[in-house]
Design a protein around this motif. Structure first.
Motif, PDB file in Angstrom:
ATOM      1  N   ARG A 182       1.002  -1.276   0.082  1.00 29.85           N
ATOM      2  CA  ARG A 182       0.120   0.015  -0.161  1.00 29.85           C
ATOM      3  C   ARG A 182       0.894   1.321  -0.131  1.00 29.85           C
ATOM      4  N   VAL A 183       2.170   1.212   0.546  1.00 29.98           N
ATOM      5  CA  VAL A 183       3.095   2.303   0.516  1.00 29.98           C
ATOM      6  C   VAL A 183       4.138   2.105  -0.467  1.00 29.98           C
ATOM      7  N   PRO A 184       4.936   3.217  -0.824  1.00 32.52           N
ATOM      8  CA  PRO A 184       6.243   2.793  -1.889  1.00 32.52           C
ATOM      9  C   PRO A 184       7.450   2.653  -0.971  1.00 32.52           C
ATOM     10  N   TYR A 185       7.472   2.806   0.275  1.00 29.70           N
ATOM     11  CA  TYR A 185       8.633   2.490   0.866  1.00 29.70           C
ATOM     12  C   TYR A 185       8.473   1.337   1.847  1.00 29.70           C
ATOM     13  N   ALA A 186       7.792   0.433   1.696  1.00 31.43           N
ATOM     14  CA  ALA A 186       7.843  -1.133   2.155  1.00 31.43           C
ATOM     15  C   ALA A 186       9.177  -1.618   2.348  1.00 31.43           C
ATOM     16  N   PRO A 187       9.351  -2.320   3.272  1.00 30.25           N
ATOM     17  CA  PRO A 187      10.691  -3.115   3.485  1.00 30.25           C
ATOM     18  C   PRO A 187      10.395  -4.314   2.453  1.00 30.25           C
ATOM     19  N   LEU A 188      11.602  -4.871   1.594  1.00 31.07           N
ATOM     20  CA  LEU A 188      11.714  -5.869   0.863  1.00 31.07           C
ATOM     21  C   LEU A 188      11.625  -7.200   1.369  1.00 31.07           C
ATOM     22  N   THR A 189      11.036  -7.102   2.771  1.00 33.51           N
ATOM     23  CA  THR A 189      11.018  -8.563   3.324  1.00 33.51           C
ATOM     24  C   THR A 189      10.255  -9.722   2.548  1.00 33.51           C
ATOM     25  N   PRO A 190       9.037  -9.407   2.034  1.00 32.83           N
ATOM     26  CA  PRO A 190       8.643 -10.413   1.294  1.00 32.83           C
ATOM     27  C   PRO A 190       9.312 -11.367   0.324  1.00 32.83           C
ATOM     28  N   LEU A 191      10.307 -10.643  -0.429  1.00 30.97           N
ATOM     29  CA  LEU A 191      11.070 -11.482  -1.335  1.00 30.97           C
ATOM     30  C   LEU A 191      12.473 -11.452  -1.080  1.00 30.97           C
ATOM     31  N   TRP A 192      12.772 -11.177   0.249  1.00 29.46           N
ATOM     32  CA  TRP A 192      14.236 -11.028   0.301  1.00 29.46           C
ATOM     33  C   TRP A 192      14.877 -12.479   0.423  1.00 29.46           C
ATOM     34  N   ASP A 193      14.223 -13.319   1.143  1.00 26.85           N
ATOM     35  CA  ASP A 193      14.856 -14.729   1.319  1.00 26.85           C
ATOM     36  C   ASP A 193      15.048 -15.231  -0.170  1.00 26.85           C
ATOM     37  N   GLU A 194      14.127 -14.960  -1.130  1.00 29.86           N
ATOM     38  CA  GLU A 194      14.391 -15.606  -2.515  1.00 29.86           C
ATOM     39  C   GLU A 194      15.373 -15.185  -3.345  1.00 29.86           C
ATOM     40  N   LEU A 195      15.577 -13.736  -2.980  1.00 24.61           N
ATOM     41  CA  LEU A 195      16.549 -13.229  -3.779  1.00 24.61           C
ATOM     42  C   LEU A 195      17.898 -13.476  -3.771  1.00 24.61           C
ATOM     43  N   PRO A 196      18.732 -13.726  -5.047  1.00 28.60           N
ATOM     44  CA  PRO A 196      20.113 -14.291  -5.069  1.00 28.60           C
ATOM     45  C   PRO A 196      20.831 -12.946  -4.484  1.00 28.60           C
ATOM     46  N   THR A 197      22.038 -13.297  -3.782  1.00 27.88           N
ATOM     47  CA  THR A 197      23.116 -12.204  -3.671  1.00 27.88           C
ATOM     48  C   THR A 197      23.585 -11.668  -4.949  1.00 27.88           C
ATOM     49  N   GLY A 198      23.991 -10.595  -4.778  1.00 32.07           N
ATOM     50  CA  GLY A 198      24.686  -9.741  -5.955  1.00 32.07           C
ATOM     51  C   GLY A 198      23.981  -8.344  -6.553  1.00 32.07           C
ATOM     52  N   GLN A 199      24.403  -7.845  -7.430  1.00 39.21           N
ATOM     53  CA  GLN A 199      23.975  -6.505  -7.741  1.00 39.21           C
ATOM     54  C   GLN A 199      22.339  -6.767  -8.097  1.00 39.21           C
ATOM     55  N   THR A 200      21.393  -5.917  -7.615  1.00 39.66           N
ATOM     56  CA  THR A 200      20.014  -5.927  -7.716  1.00 39.66           C
ATOM     57  C   THR A 200      19.405  -4.535  -8.145  1.00 39.66           C
ATOM     58  N   THR A 201      18.435  -4.555  -8.880  1.00 39.98           N
ATOM     59  CA  THR A 201      17.751  -3.358  -8.983  1.00 39.98           C
ATOM     60  C   THR A 201      16.295  -3.470  -8.702  1.00 39.98           C
ATOM     61  N   LEU A 202      15.977  -2.496  -7.859  1.00 42.61           N
ATOM     62  CA  LEU A 202      14.435  -2.224  -7.692  1.00 42.61           C
ATOM     63  C   LEU A 202      13.685  -1.333  -8.095  1.00 42.61           C
ATOM     64  N   THR A 203      12.581  -1.428  -8.746  1.00 38.56           N
ATOM     65  CA  THR A 203      11.564  -0.646  -9.579  1.00 38.56           C
ATOM     66  C   THR A 203      10.349  -0.666  -8.648  1.00 38.56           C
ATOM     67  N   VAL A 204       9.768   0.652  -8.418  1.00 40.72           N
ATOM     68  CA  VAL A 204       8.463   0.739  -7.700  1.00 40.72           C
ATOM     69  C   VAL A 204       7.532   1.498  -8.815  1.00 40.72           C
ATOM     70  N   GLU A 205       6.488   0.797  -8.897  1.00 44.74           N
ATOM     71  CA  GLU A 205       5.411   1.288  -9.876  1.00 44.74           C
ATOM     72  C   GLU A 205       4.288   1.586  -9.115  1.00 44.74           C
ATOM     73  N   SER A 206       3.483   2.551  -9.628  1.00 45.27           N
ATOM     74  CA  SER A 206       2.305   3.098  -9.039  1.00 45.27           C
ATOM     75  C   SER A 206       1.143   2.386  -9.934  1.00 45.27           C
ATOM     76  N   LEU A 207       0.176   1.794  -9.337  1.00 44.05           N
ATOM     77  CA  LEU A 207      -0.728   0.990 -10.131  1.00 44.05           C
ATOM     78  C   LEU A 207      -2.151   1.595  -9.883  1.00 44.05           C
ATOM     79  N   THR A 208      -3.268   1.302 -10.808  1.00 40.46           N
ATOM     80  CA  THR A 208      -4.494   1.707 -10.787  1.00 40.46           C
ATOM     81  C   THR A 208      -5.229   0.331  -9.921  1.00 40.46           C
ATOM     82  N   ALA A 209      -6.710   0.521  -9.712  1.00 39.70           N
ATOM     83  CA  ALA A 209      -7.187  -0.488  -9.082  1.00 39.70           C
ATOM     84  C   ALA A 209      -7.233  -1.687 -10.085  1.00 39.70           C
ATOM     85  N   THR A 210      -7.265  -1.666 -11.154  1.00 32.89           N
ATOM     86  CA  THR A 210      -7.366  -2.764 -12.136  1.00 32.89           C
ATOM     87  C   THR A 210      -5.921  -3.317 -12.620  1.00 32.89           C
ATOM     88  N   GLY A 211      -4.725  -2.644 -12.046  1.00 28.05           N
ATOM     89  CA  GLY A 211      -3.459  -3.069 -12.135  1.00 28.05           C
ATOM     90  C   GLY A 211      -2.654  -2.541 -13.170  1.00 28.05           C
TER      91      GLY A 211
END
Length: 520
Positions: A81-110
């Motif tokens: 619901r917020v653009p500054y949430a911790p990356l906890t939901p995916l952190w354990d799945e994410l491999p180590t190394g250089q990573t790029t995060l992109t945050v997009e705003s979505l409408t109600a329909t996605g």
């Protein structure tokens, strides 16, 4: 001796290895509630939360987070619901190394409204040790390193009561203070009567030099040892000179010399050194600001601050605690408590653990973080864990911050490809593997182990110590400042860093039940 259950746990971890979960964020930011401390941070072991502005669009409903690992086609996504949430939901799945995060705003329909933020960072490996083992006992390695210092040309002069010039003597409070501490420690941990006698003589000579250099009575900082050698009295040469340092006093630094003089008093019983420490602490008490802290750096002739930065007094608090506990120095209780209150309302709230080093210019908030004050304050909280609910957990968080930003557990793929690991980095402006940084965090891990009995802290301390033993020169025992496998910066060695490392390994040896002075 180690408790039997701790010894069993360590043996189990040694046999099977242990990977520590790293899914809990460290002090995640929240607009208007908690500062975002990681604006300039480049690597994380634990899941970060980044400050990204909310989308004001009326059609916006939620945000999609997309993580991409360098060199991989796979994408990891979650929504919040917020653009500054911790990356906890995916952190354990994410491999180590250089990573790029992109945050997009979505409408109600996605549908995508817009990209509201991007961030590139390095996901660092979490602890998966133990690492090592050391091929030399810690105490033996430490004593050999101290003997290397003892045999250096400037130390040989000091042993004979003669001036011995040293390049980094331009920072006398730090480097000469450490020489006192190192020679006192060697004298305590050697069975050679001549070495004991001459190490003591060197410590006394350098301590007397520090007393002679101290600011005289009637000056704003009477009794404090200078941060910089204005008169080039103890530096090997004068080409180090920086006009930004001339006439300045950095108030973090005299704490090192005061601690060393107290060590020497306890070893020799010479009251001059005890009196010097009390004189220094009374000057600190007199110059303490109404806020509870001190300016970070001042013009020592007038006391005028040369920048708005404030000293993080964690190291001073530990020294005051020592005086209060060991010497019943009640006159310093109020000063300590006011300094503690300042830390509670500033770095413990905003997490601005500024790197405050004598050879680094002052800088804007969060631009140059370091683990030093955070680990020192964690040690204070652990020692006072019964006085306030939550002190243990807050200390754990500070140690996790130090680990997250400054420990490399396994070989990385970025700029530290030639670093010997596990290792510890110093500060953002010197983001390099430094032996003293590992030593400092070892002390924090040891105190956490002793306070709460968590064997993982002991194993982490051992893993860092094992690298130091491996990095030592096999012939001389020298502890090089930089932990690079290819010899990078081989000649740039700081005595104080080597001595701090030796003290950390001796303490670890004692915790493990050894007798350092008797160990072969």
């Amino acid at each position: 001796m180690m408790r039997w259950w701790v010894a069993w746990a360590v043996l189990w971890m040694t046999a099977w290895g242990i990977a520590e979960p790293a899914s809990e964020p460290i002090r995640p930011g929240s607009p208007g509630e908690q500062f975002f401390w990681n604006e300039y941070s480049s690597r994380f072991i634990y899941p970060p939360a980044f400050y990204i502005k909310a989308d004001p669009s009326p059609v916006h409903q939620r945000y999609r987070y997309t993580l991409r690992a360098a060199g991989m086609d796979e994408r990891w996504t979650f929504e919040a619901r917020v653009p500054y949430a911790p990356l906890t939901p995916l952190w354990d799945e994410l491999p180590t190394g250089q990573t790029t995060l992109t945050v997009e705003s979505l409408t109600a329909t996605g549908s995508v409204v817009r990209v509201v933020g991007e961030r590139t960072f390095f996901k660092a490996p979490s602890y998966n040790g133990p690492y090592g083992p050391a091929d030399t006992p810690y105490a033996k390695s430490a004593r050999k390193a101290l003997m290397f210092q003892y045999n250096q040309p400037h130390y040989r002069h000091w042993r004979r009561g003669e001036p011995g010039y040293y390049h980094y003597g331009c920072y006398p409070s730090k480097t000469f203070g450490s020489a006192v501490r190192g020679m006192v420690t060697l004298a305590k941990h050697t069975e050679d009567a001549q070495v004991r006698r001459e190490a003591r003589a060197a410590a006394v000579f350098v301590a007397d030099l520090l007393l002679d250099m101290a600011f005289p009575g009637g000056t704003p900082f009477a009794g404090l040892v200078p941060t910089y050698d204005d008169e080039h009295r103890v530096a090997q040469n004068s080409d180090w000179w920086d006009d930004r340092a001339k006439g300045r006093l950095m108030l973090t630094e005299p704490v090192d010399s005061a601690s060393s003089l107290l060590d020497l008093y306890e070893f020799t019983g010479d009251a001059r050194y005890r009196e010097a420490v009390w004189r220094m602490m009374r000057t600190y008490r007199r110059t303490q600001l109404p806020s509870g802290t001190w300016p970070l750096r001042v013009l020592h002739a007038t006391g005028t601050p040369d920048a708005a930065n404030r000293m993080i007094p964690a190291r001073l608090i530990l020294l005051l605690d020592r005086l209060i506990e060991d010497y019943e120095a009640e006159e310093f209780v109020e000063m300590r408590d006011r300094a503690v209150a300042w830390i509670e309302t500033h770095p413990m709230r905003n997490f601005h653990w500024e790197g405050q080093f004598e050879d680094i210019p002052r800088c804007a908030p969060y631009l140059n973080l370091s683990h030093y004050a955070a680990v020192d304050y964690a040690r204070y909280l652990l020692r006072h864990r019964k006085e306030r609910p939550g002190n243990v957990e807050r200390a754990r968080e500070l140690l996790r911050f130090a680990e997250d930003q400054f420990i490399i557990w396994e070989p990385p793929t970025l700029r530290w490809s030639n670093a010997m690991t596990p290792c510890a980095l110093e500060q953002y402006w010197c983001y390099r593997p430094i032996n003293a940084s590992a030593a400092h965090i070892i002390h924090g891990f040891i105190e956490a182990y002793e306070a709460i009995g968590d064997a993982l802290y002991l194993e982490k301390a051992r893993s860092l110590a094992n690298t130091q033993v491996a990095a030592a020169d096999p012939e001389t025992g020298q502890y090089r400042t930089f932990w690079y496998s290819d010899g990078t910066n081989k000649g740039n060695n700081w005595d104080n860093c080597a001595i701090d490392t030796a003290l950390a390994l001796l303490r670890l040896s004692e915790v493990e039940g050894d007798e350092p002075s008797l160990r072969p």
